[in-house]
Scaffold this motif. Structure first.
Motif, PDB file in Angstrom:
ATOM      1  N   GLN A 279       1.342  -1.494   0.160  1.00  0.00           N
ATOM      2  CA  GLN A 279      -0.003   0.331   0.122  1.00  0.00           C
ATOM      3  C   GLN A 279       0.845   1.204   0.139  1.00  0.00           C
ATOM      4  O   GLN A 279       0.558   1.923  -0.411  1.00  0.00           O
ATOM      5  N   GLU A 280       2.079   1.474   0.196  1.00  0.00           N
ATOM      6  CA  GLU A 280       2.453   2.011   0.566  1.00  0.00           C
ATOM      7  C   GLU A 280       3.590   2.416  -0.834  1.00  0.00           C
ATOM      8  O   GLU A 280       4.301   3.650  -1.090  1.00  0.00           O
ATOM      9  N   THR A 281       3.700   1.680  -1.922  1.00  0.00           N
ATOM     10  CA  THR A 281       3.911   1.840  -2.740  1.00  0.00           C
ATOM     11  C   THR A 281       3.288   2.875  -3.750  1.00  0.00           C
ATOM     12  O   THR A 281       1.873   3.349  -3.719  1.00  0.00           O
ATOM     13  N   VAL A 282       4.209   3.698  -4.887  1.00  0.00           N
ATOM     14  CA  VAL A 282       3.436   4.852  -6.048  1.00  0.00           C
ATOM     15  C   VAL A 282       2.342   4.153  -7.229  1.00  0.00           C
ATOM     16  O   VAL A 282       1.445   4.562  -7.485  1.00  0.00           O
ATOM     17  N   ASP A 283       2.102   2.896  -7.092  1.00  0.00           N
ATOM     18  CA  ASP A 283       2.182   2.194  -8.109  1.00  0.00           C
ATOM     19  C   ASP A 283       0.338   1.736  -7.241  1.00  0.00           C
ATOM     20  O   ASP A 283      -0.885   2.889  -8.300  1.00  0.00           O
ATOM     21  N   TYR A 284       0.525   1.307  -5.777  1.00  0.00           N
ATOM     22  CA  TYR A 284      -0.826   1.100  -4.848  1.00  0.00           C
ATOM     23  C   TYR A 284      -1.743   2.727  -4.743  1.00  0.00           C
ATOM     24  O   TYR A 284      -2.597   2.499  -5.592  1.00  0.00           O
ATOM     25  N   LYS A 285      -1.509   3.792  -4.743  1.00  0.00           N
ATOM     26  CA  LYS A 285      -1.416   4.908  -4.333  1.00  0.00           C
ATOM     27  C   LYS A 285      -1.947   5.619  -5.873  1.00  0.00           C
ATOM     28  O   LYS A 285      -3.302   5.925  -5.518  1.00  0.00           O
ATOM     29  N   SER A 286      -1.487   5.123  -6.290  1.00  0.00           N
ATOM     30  CA  SER A 286      -1.951   5.908  -8.157  1.00  0.00           C
ATOM     31  C   SER A 286      -3.712   5.153  -8.815  1.00  0.00           C
ATOM     32  O   SER A 286      -4.778   5.735  -8.748  1.00  0.00           O
ATOM     33  N   MET A 287      -2.866   3.470  -8.300  1.00  0.00           N
ATOM     34  CA  MET A 287      -4.814   3.219  -8.153  1.00  0.00           C
ATOM     35  C   MET A 287      -5.435   3.171  -7.231  1.00  0.00           C
ATOM     36  O   MET A 287      -6.913   3.224  -7.472  1.00  0.00           O
ATOM     37  N   GLU A 288      -5.735   3.401  -6.372  1.00  0.00           N
ATOM     38  CA  GLU A 288      -5.917   3.540  -4.520  1.00  0.00           C
ATOM     39  C   GLU A 288      -7.158   4.860  -5.723  1.00  0.00           C
ATOM     40  O   GLU A 288      -8.346   5.019  -5.114  1.00  0.00           O
ATOM     41  N   LYS A 289      -6.825   5.540  -5.647  1.00  0.00           N
ATOM     42  CA  LYS A 289      -7.667   7.000  -6.307  1.00  0.00           C
ATOM     43  C   LYS A 289      -8.576   6.722  -7.157  1.00  0.00           C
ATOM     44  O   LYS A 289      -9.847   7.383  -6.900  1.00  0.00           O
ATOM     45  N   ASN A 290      -8.331   5.681  -8.137  1.00  0.00           N
ATOM     46  CA  ASN A 290      -9.206   5.494  -8.774  1.00  0.00           C
ATOM     47  C   ASN A 290     -11.016   4.267  -7.910  1.00  0.00           C
ATOM     48  O   ASN A 290     -11.196   4.450  -8.895  1.00  0.00           O
ATOM     49  N   LEU A 291      -9.973   3.645  -7.064  1.00  0.00           N
ATOM     50  CA  LEU A 291     -11.402   3.376  -6.819  1.00  0.00           C
ATOM     51  C   LEU A 291     -12.351   4.311  -6.187  1.00  0.00           C
ATOM     52  O   LEU A 291     -12.900   5.363  -5.668  1.00  0.00           O
ATOM     53  N   SER A 292     -13.985   3.312  -6.138  1.00  0.00           N
ATOM     54  CA  SER A 292     -15.458   4.089  -6.039  1.00  0.00           C
ATOM     55  C   SER A 292     -15.450   4.794  -3.944  1.00  0.00           C
ATOM     56  O   SER A 292     -14.282   3.719  -3.317  1.00  0.00           O
ATOM     57  N   ASP A 293     -15.507   5.012  -3.546  1.00  0.00           N
ATOM     58  CA  ASP A 293     -15.982   5.584  -2.471  1.00  0.00           C
ATOM     59  C   ASP A 293     -16.232   3.813  -1.650  1.00  0.00           C
ATOM     60  O   ASP A 293     -15.624   3.915  -0.296  1.00  0.00           O
ATOM     61  N   LYS A 294     -17.111   3.506  -2.299  1.00  0.00           N
ATOM     62  CA  LYS A 294     -18.079   1.837  -1.626  1.00  0.00           C
ATOM     63  C   LYS A 294     -16.757   1.058  -1.330  1.00  0.00           C
ATOM     64  O   LYS A 294     -16.586  -0.085  -0.553  1.00  0.00           O
ATOM     65  N   GLU A 295     -15.427   1.348  -2.108  1.00  0.00           N
ATOM     66  CA  GLU A 295     -14.641  -0.031  -2.187  1.00  0.00           C
ATOM     67  C   GLU A 295     -13.353   0.483  -1.143  1.00  0.00           C
ATOM     68  O   GLU A 295     -12.467   1.067  -1.468  1.00  0.00           O
ATOM     69  N   THR A 296     -13.616  -0.250   0.249  1.00  0.00           N
ATOM     70  CA  THR A 296     -13.154   0.971   1.254  1.00  0.00           C
ATOM     71  C   THR A 296     -11.148  -0.679   1.097  1.00  0.00           C
ATOM     72  O   THR A 296     -10.572  -0.093   1.912  1.00  0.00           O
ATOM     73  N   GLU A 297     -11.626  -1.736   0.330  1.00  0.00           N
ATOM     74  CA  GLU A 297     -10.539  -3.085   0.808  1.00  0.00           C
ATOM     75  C   GLU A 297     -10.016  -3.187  -0.640  1.00  0.00           C
ATOM     76  O   GLU A 297     -11.028  -3.172  -2.005  1.00  0.00           O
ATOM     77  N   ALA A 298      -8.758  -3.419  -1.400  1.00  0.00           N
ATOM     78  CA  ALA A 298      -8.516  -3.667  -2.175  1.00  0.00           C
ATOM     79  C   ALA A 298      -6.911  -4.339  -2.488  1.00  0.00           C
ATOM     80  O   ALA A 298      -6.227  -4.185  -0.787  1.00  0.00           O
ATOM     81  N   ILE A 299      -6.527  -5.589  -3.405  1.00  0.00           N
ATOM     82  CA  ILE A 299      -5.488  -6.069  -3.310  1.00  0.00           C
ATOM     83  C   ILE A 299      -5.053  -6.212  -4.381  1.00  0.00           C
ATOM     84  O   ILE A 299      -5.407  -5.882  -5.291  1.00  0.00           O
ATOM     85  N   PHE A 300      -3.982  -5.208  -4.832  1.00  0.00           N
ATOM     86  CA  PHE A 300      -3.196  -4.978  -5.942  1.00  0.00           C
ATOM     87  C   PHE A 300      -2.301  -5.464  -6.154  1.00  0.00           C
ATOM     88  O   PHE A 300      -1.064  -6.462  -5.749  1.00  0.00           O
ATOM     89  N   TYR A 301      -2.723  -6.848  -7.522  1.00  0.00           N
ATOM     90  CA  TYR A 301      -1.332  -7.856  -7.895  1.00  0.00           C
ATOM     91  C   TYR A 301      -0.869  -7.625  -9.042  1.00  0.00           C
ATOM     92  O   TYR A 301      -1.408  -6.792 -10.258  1.00  0.00           O
ATOM     93  N   ARG A 302       1.074  -8.289  -9.282  1.00  0.00           N
ATOM     94  CA  ARG A 302       1.150  -7.684 -10.646  1.00  0.00           C
ATOM     95  C   ARG A 302       1.557  -9.245 -10.914  1.00  0.00           C
ATOM     96  O   ARG A 302       2.240 -10.078 -10.736  1.00  0.00           O
ATOM     97  N   ILE A 303       1.527 -10.155 -11.870  1.00  0.00           N
ATOM     98  CA  ILE A 303       0.699 -11.795 -12.776  1.00  0.00           C
ATOM     99  C   ILE A 303       2.013 -11.921 -13.889  1.00  0.00           C
ATOM    100  O   ILE A 303       1.644 -10.977 -15.079  1.00  0.00           O
ATOM    101  N   HIS A 304       2.642 -12.408 -13.887  1.00  0.00           N
ATOM    102  CA  HIS A 304       3.792 -12.408 -15.252  1.00  0.00           C
ATOM    103  C   HIS A 304       4.076 -13.824 -15.427  1.00  0.00           C
ATOM    104  O   HIS A 304       4.319 -14.502 -14.293  1.00  0.00           O
ATOM    105  N   PHE A 305       4.321 -14.306 -16.971  1.00  0.00           N
ATOM    106  CA  PHE A 305       5.125 -15.548 -16.819  1.00  0.00           C
ATOM    107  C   PHE A 305       6.466 -15.156 -17.854  1.00  0.00           C
ATOM    108  O   PHE A 305       6.609 -14.335 -18.262  1.00  0.00           O
ATOM    109  N   TYR A 306       7.464 -15.997 -16.979  1.00  0.00           N
ATOM    110  CA  TYR A 306       9.031 -16.190 -17.522  1.00  0.00           C
ATOM    111  C   TYR A 306       9.023 -16.739 -17.943  1.00  0.00           C
ATOM    112  O   TYR A 306       9.002 -18.136 -17.024  1.00  0.00           O
ATOM    113  N   GLN A 307      10.125 -16.572 -18.964  1.00  0.00           N
ATOM    114  CA  GLN A 307      11.462 -17.903 -19.207  1.00  0.00           C
ATOM    115  C   GLN A 307      12.135 -17.237 -19.444  1.00  0.00           C
ATOM    116  O   GLN A 307      12.288 -16.673 -20.318  1.00  0.00           O
TER     117      GLN A 307
END
Length: 642
Positions: free
Chosen positions: A447-475
């Motif tokens: 929650q302290e990351t810049v990406d999380y804070k940037s995303m959090e601003k776009n949540l609705s007022d009712k969305e008081t909980e959020a979990i932010f994932y980055r999912i990738h495949f690597y070779q």
């Protein structure tokens, strides 16, 4: 006449710079007027009101919150009030000035109480001064600015009426205790040179005449001024100085009607609709219009003056009365539900077949599509012959589409399961959609990351909980994407209400795009062509919901122990591994197993290559064998030696 100090000139220049006038004041410090050195102008500051939420200035184009009144060209202060406080009492108002207005005295021209005025809906309130208390008192504890520079006339018992606009102001005849009035003085040529000020000798006859002529005119604020080109006198820019507040309109007329309509709607039961007592479409329309008009009454009508509000309410009442009459009297024409029944029967049969065969193996059906079909079946089951025909037709089409999706979801290719043990996220892919050595990488953003804070601003007022994932495949060290659509299964955190949980993809600057998903047993299921940043968000779960979620997990754990048909995910993973046993080459078999393991979030586990494990095992075996042979030789030598 009086003469301003240099300090006063600086303050007035600041005020002038903030004015709306097109003229530009001189940047140098200069004196306005030729007499009364050190005497600042006497300026009203505005009107205050005590509300139940604190003390506020009334709305005006002036910024009154500091020690100096400034013309800003924008509204400052409270705009609307209820006509009465919640306890039915009246508000207390205060007329504020920057100097002590002179009290009633025969030795002075006039006193402040006489020079306050108020209007209601554009008409002068004749007895307004009856509510004004005199003399004026220090306003240190009244002025919200806390500057303690004001004097105040208290106004009590003044009654406001609903849906009215009130304007308050000052007349030019008000006078400060240092003798300065609000009337501008002029020289013999008519140039403005300062304010009229009494001296020990009193006003000149010309000054007295000017004062008496202008004392009942409305005071205007001097927003800017400049010296004339010939150096004689000044040109000033004056703007109206009024302080306004409007009371909310009385909505009793509409509220009585809305209550009547709502009582009828509350009386309508689902049985009434199924038996055809009322037309479902009429009831639905009545509900929607009532909701719209309630919002209109609160957001628009109550901000109007009472006559306009009354007219708007009558129009709304006419509309809602017509809809109410239709809803109470119209009998619906039965709809044709033959196709709906046929399609519903077909959908139930397909669902029963597919629901019993949901999974990842070839010939099994996709969970997301099966859950979607179940939702459509439930919607269709709520419909009957009294449902509008167009809604029935739409549902038949929706059932057809959902059935097509279920049939198309049947697994045609072998699936590969990737699992991240830290987050509990599964990604299921067609076996040939990724290289054999592909690895899953899941990272949960703090929650302290810049990406999380940037995303959090776009949540609705009712969305008081959020979990932010980055999912990738690597070779190896290269980020890759699957060549075909994959399914993601994401656990719903206990703190997030499963009723409101929603999945979003995250775009530029934290923008959120909703992803279609379904929920089952505490998991959120959805499909993606590409994997990237994803957010699971929702309202905060209640304690009851958290308890229910824990119960679901316990049931799942029990099911894992009892499930003999590999229906749960862990058994599916084990089954997928067992399929690889068909490889005879043990090294190849171990390599194949290794492909189905995932790397893990945050502290990613680095797996040891199976080749090195096998070599190490062989080496250890050789050492053990050599030591065993050596021990046998030594035993025999000892025996023979004996």
């Amino acid at each position: 006449m009086r003469k301003f100090s240099r300090f006063t000139g600086i303050i007035l220049i600041v005020m002038m710079a903030m004015g709306l006038a097109a003229t530009v004041a001189s940047a140098e410090t200069w004196e306005f007027g030729t007499s009364g050195k050190g005497k600042n102008p006497f300026t009203p500051r505005g009107y205050l009101v005590d509300t139940e939420k604190g003390q506020h200035w009334l709305s005006s184009p002036f910024n009154n919150s500091g020690p100096v009144v400034k013309y800003t060209g924008v509204e400052n202060g409270v705009d609307y009030l209820e006509a009465k406080k919640s306890d039915g009492s009246n508000y207390t108002f205060y007329a504020m000035t920057d100097r002590n207005p002179w009290p009633e005295s025969s030795s002075r021209i006039g006193y402040g109480k006489k020079f306050l005025f108020a209007y209601k809906n554009g008409y002068r309130i004749a007895n307004f001064n009856d509510y004004v208390q005199t003399p004026a008192t220090r306003g240190d504890k009244v002025d919200p600015s806390g500057e303690g520079t004001c004097w105040v006339f208290k106004i009590e018992g003044f009654e406001l009426e609903p849906g009215c606009r009130y304007e308050f102001g000052f007349l030019r005849g008000m006078q400060a205790n240092n003798g300065i009035t609000l009337i501008l003085a002029e020289d013999e040529k008519g140039n403005n040179i300062g304010y009229i000020q009494e001296t020990n000798k009193g006003l000149t006859s010309a000054e007295k005449s000017k004062y008496m002529k202008e004392k009942d005119q409305e005071y205007k604020f001097i927003s800017s001024w400049h010296k004339k080109a010939d150096g004689e006198g000044y040109t000033v820019n004056k703007v109206p100085m009024r302080f306004t507040v409007q009371t909310y309109a009385d909505l009793t007329l509409w509220k009585d009607e809305a209550d009547k309509v709502q009582n009828f709607l509350n009386s309508v039961t689902n049985k009434d609709l199924k038996e055809g007592k009322y037309k479902r479409s009429n009831i639905k329309e009545l509900k929607e219009v009532l909701s719209q008009y309630n919002k209109k009454a609160h957001n628009t009508v109550r901000l109007e003056l009472q006559p306009s509000a009354k007219s708007m309410m009558k129009s709304m009442i006419n509309d809602i009365e017509r809809l109410l009459k239709n809803a109470q009297s119209d009998k619906p024409e039965p709809a044709d539900i033959t196709k709906l029944k046929e399609k519903l029967k077909e959908a139930r049969e397909l669902y029963a077949k597919a629901h019993a065969n949901v999974g990842l193996d070839q010939g099994q059906y996709g969970r997301i599509e099966v859950e979607n079909l179940d939702e459509e079946i439930k919607r269709a089951e709520e419909m009957d012959q009294y449902t509008p025909q167009n809604e029935i037709n739409d549902e038949v089409k929706a059932l057809e589409d959902a059935m097509i999706e279920v049939k198309a979801s049947k697994v045609q290719k072998e699936q590969k399961v990737f699992y991240d043990k830290v987050t509990g996220i599964y990604v299921i892919t067609p076996v040939d959609s990724l290289p054999e050595n592909a690895k899953l990488f899941v990272r949960r953003m703090g929650q302290e990351t810049v990406d999380y804070k940037s995303m959090e601003k776009n949540l609705s007022d009712k969305e008081t909980e959020a979990i932010f994932y980055r999912i990738h495949f690597y070779q190896d060290d290269r980020k890759i994407q699957p060549s075909e659509t994959v399914e993601v299964q994401m656990p719903i955190d206990d703190n997030i209400s499963q009723k409101s949980s929603t999945v979003y993809s995250v775009g530029k600057k934290g923008s959120l795009n909703k992803i279609n998903s379904v929920k089952s047993n505490g998991m959120q299921f959805f499909k993606r062509k590409t994997l990237s940043a994803l957010v699971l968000a929702g309202s905060t779960a209640t304690e009851a919901e958290k308890s229910e979620a824990r119960g679901q997990r316990m049931q799942a754990m029990m099911a894992q122990k009892k499930d003999k048909d590999a229906q749960n995910k862990l058994n599916q993973l084990e089954k997928a591994k067992k399929k690889k046993e068909e490889y005879k080459d043990p090294l190849n078999k171990m390599l194949k197993r290794n492909m189905n393991t995932a790397t893990f979030s945050n502290d990613v586990e680095k797996e040891t290559s199976p080749v090195y494990l096998i070599l190490a095992a062989v080496l250890l075996a050789l050492i053990a064998i050599s030591r065993g042979i050596r021990a046998l030789i030594l035993q025999r030598r000892e025996k023979w030696g004996k």
